[in-house]
Design a protein around this motif. Structure first.
Motif: not given
Length: 690
Positions: A99-110
């Motif tokens: 869930e909230a993959k997009d958010l996780w992706d954002q964090f992951h990129k950072l």
DNA sequence: TCTCACACCTTTGAAGTGG
DNA sequence: CCACTTCAAAGGTGTGAGA
């Protein structure tokens, strides 16, 4: 003889003591551990005081009884457990999406950072998944653990994460059981399952059951699904493990990357007060931020305005859903509209992606790795992994769920099919929830439970016990008993688990003479986690992919049990050529087991050179075997288990040589167990339903 | 790099109110 | 009884000073 619970042995593990393998009858722990089921049970740190007479320990051990329990209680245990039957195998095919993959992706990129404090901090974003494909009627237990992603220690230097050396010794591993476990597939699938109550800490002596991590180290959360209607069946159930690469993170005691801080502030309702429009702190802080950060923030703000007028005023209204994720699909201003950081990061030196600067000193990694801990190496490896064909060689199936790459990559789904996993649910997945991105579970198959190599055991066992002697050389039975503290579970998790009989027997524990239970043997009250009962440790081991020796060398349901081990072995299946990866330290992703089939991703692997363990078999030496006879499971469907055991069990060294150590460990355990009654503290905790 | 007190915020459940 | 509102306590945040 067949009773898995009473015939087995496990390795005793205590974070505060030498981790010596101990030949110990499971029954003893069964009895001793029961109190830990009480959410209210809390034992003070200094509870371990009274030593236990050797004769008591030895005698009880030999008899397969808990030294502190009367025969009456022992018998009660046997009777109650006798009825336990393994779950019948079902052809369910769970699909899990983050869930909230997009958010996780954002964090992951950072380069996600998770704050760990002495008092414990939740994860943000919270680990939340949506499950499909479960048998609606069957019951499942969901678990989560966090394992080291690699062998490195990191530092945040020049706006980027760099390897700063070899990892520190790992902290005691703890498995977190979702408080609603067990629940029916229908219930689990009804709504996203959140593990928001899991807390992270850097306090090695934590007594709350929090997950202990090392600061400045990288970790990878793992999610496990176990089909079982009773915790006691965990050891004999099939584990399906899911790993979402984008959820890895670096544990920190204080945020290093301002971008991460900002992202968290913008998405976490609890940090609302720090938002730009909030109090002065933010204003002050913002002025100090780098231009690049401002650009980032501005971008965020711009995006936010599109969807939601104000981030601080009207915004991420978490709502009342207990498990609601603040960054829920709709609530997060960044989730859908915000452009990927990629663009911004391009302008501003992208710290996380410099592949030429840092080299993980990990000895396990033959080939130097790119330094950035958050590069997409992992995904890439996984992606490249050869596809494994079928899954039916053996019913033991471990699903290594791996996110199917980025949402723009459809490979995942494709791979999944290749994996021969019934893809009938693909359509279902698409129709569910906001997270339609394809997370394709990686099916790890085993032809037989007996293929685990010593390296598997080692890598797995050591994931949480790095450098600790983990397996008992004792012949016959390699005790694999985890300390209960390694399991964390939200209060009440066992309330509906059919543990009544066990709990009842616990009262008998009061009979235990002294009172002390390791600090680890605590059950957590509100918001906490309970220590995991000893007998459940098997489960944990399984989840870790450790081919645990069966109790007394006999294991009624070998294939399901070993299936769990497949998870660990999955890594082993990786081609040796694959770079030892950042996940080399991850028990789940390391090892060497050629016969496993993986699909569709290739996982980084490191092949432990240690020969700490050797395949073996247990056997008759197990002290608990005798008692097991009385509590035998006549109906055991896996009569041939023993054979499996023989070929798959892990055993090392000479039993006699370690007998003394085992006894010592037993004593330690006894100390932990003694005195439960006096320490019991009944403070009901409130756990929100999933 | 870590710890702590702090202000600010959300979450939760009990208590109160009205239908 | 039930639904709704109000309230206070508990607990989750990042901050920033100090060690």
């Amino acid at each position: 003889m067949r009773d898995p619970v009473f015939t087995g042995t496990a390795m005793a593990y205590h974070p505060f003591h030498a981790h010596r393998p101990t030949d110990f009858p499971m029954s003893a722990f069964l009895a001793a551990a029961q109190p830990s089921f009480f959410p209210t049970l809390t034992l003070p740190p200094g509870a371990l005081t009274k030593p236990i007479p050797d004769h008591t320990l030895a005698g009880a051990a030999e008899a397969g009884l808990h030294p502190g329990l009367s025969h009456h209680h022992q018998a009660a245990h046997l009777r109650s457990l006798k009825t336990l039957e393994p779950e019948e195998e079902v052809d369910d095919d769970p699909k899990v999406t983050l869930e909230a993959k997009d958010l996780w992706d954002q964090f992951h990129k950072l380069g996600t950072e998770m704050v760990i404090t002495k008092s414990g901090r939740r994860m943000f974003p919270p680990f939340k998944v949506r499950i499909n494909g479960l048998d609606k009627k069957a019951k499942y237990i969901l678990l989560m653990d966090i394992v080291a992603a690699d062998d490195c220690r990191y530092k945040f230097h020049n706006s980027r994460w760099m390897v700063a050396g070899k990892a520190d010794p790992e902290m005691p591993k703890r498995m977190y059981i979702h408080p609603d476990s067990p629940a029916t597939g229908e219930q689990w699938m009804a709504k996203p399952v959140a593990f928001h109550k899991l807390k992270l800490t850097n306090n090695i002596s934590d007594k709350h059951g929090f997950t202990i991590l090392n600061s400045m180290h990288k970790y990878q959360p793992r999610f496990h699904i176990v089909r079982a209607n009773d915790i006691l069946k965990l050891p004999y159930s099939t584990f399906r493990t899911y790993v979402f690469p984008e959820t890895d993170f670096v544990a920190v005691t204080a945020y290093q990357n301002d971008k991460i801080t900002q992202l968290k502030i913008d998405n976490n309702p609890f940090a609302k007060g720090f938002r730009d429009t909030g109090n002065g702190r933010r204003e002050k802080r913002k002025q100090l931020t780098l231009p690049s950060l401002r650009m980032y923030e501005d971008q965020c703000k711009t995006d936010r305005e599109g969807a939601d007028s104000d981030a601080s005023s009207g915004e991420p209204t978490p709502g009342r859903d207990p498990v609601h994720s603040p960054m829920g699909t709709a609530s997060s201003p960044l989730q859908f509209s915000r452009p990927s950081r990629d663009n911004k990061m391009c302008s501003d030196s992208d710290p996380e992606l410099d592949p030429h600067e840092d080299l993980c000193p990990s000895s396990d990694s033959p080939a130097p790795e790119p330094l950035s801990p958050f590069s997409s190496r992992f995904e890439e490896r996984v992606r490249d992994r050869p596809v494994g064909p079928d899954k039916k060689e053996d019913s033991s199936t471990t699903t290594l769920g791996v996110r199917a790459l980025e949402k723009d990559k459809v490979e995942g789904r494709h791979v999944r099919k290749d994996a021969s996993e019934p893809s009938k649910k693909d359509s279902e997945m698409e129709g569910m929830g906001p997270s339609k991105e394809g997370y394709s579970p990686l099916m790890v198959q085993t032809e037989s439970p007996s293929h685990f190599s010593p390296s598997h055991l080692q890598s797995l066992a050591l994931s949480g016990l790095h450098g600790q002697q983990f397996f008992n050389p004792l012949s016959g039975s390699s005790p694999l008993l985890f300390h209960p503290g390694q399991f964390a579970m939200a209060p009440g998790a066992f309330s509906a688990m059919g543990m009544g009989h066990l709990l009842a027997s616990v009262s008998g524990v009061s009979g235990l003479e002294n009172g002390s239970l390791s600090a680890q043997l605590t059950a957590q009250g509100a918001g906490g986690a309970n220590p995991f009962p000893f007998h459940l440790s098997q489960h944990m081991l399984a989840s870790q992919g450790i081919p645990m020796p069966t109790f007394g060398g006999l294991f009624p349901y070998p294939y399901t049990y070993m299936a769990a081990a497949a998870a660990a072995a999955s890594a082993s299946a990786l081609p040796v050529s694959s770079t030892a990866g950042s996940l080399s330290r991850n028990p789940f992703l390391t090892g060497s087991r050629p016969r496993l089939r993986f699909n569709p991703y290739q996982l980084p692997v490191s092949i432990p050179s240690s020969s700490l363990l050797t395949n073996s078999l247990p056997g008759s030496l197990n002290p608990g075997s005798e008692s097991s006879k009385s509590g035998s499971r006549e109906t055991s469907p896996a009569p041939d288990h023993h054979n499996h055991k023989t070929t798959s069990g892990a055993r090392v060294g000479s039993p006699k040589a370690n007998m003394k150590d085992s006894i010592n460990e037993l004593q330690n355990i006894q100390r932990l167990v003694s005195g439960l009654e006096s320490q019991r503290d009944c403070s009901p905790s409130r756990e929100s339903p999933m």
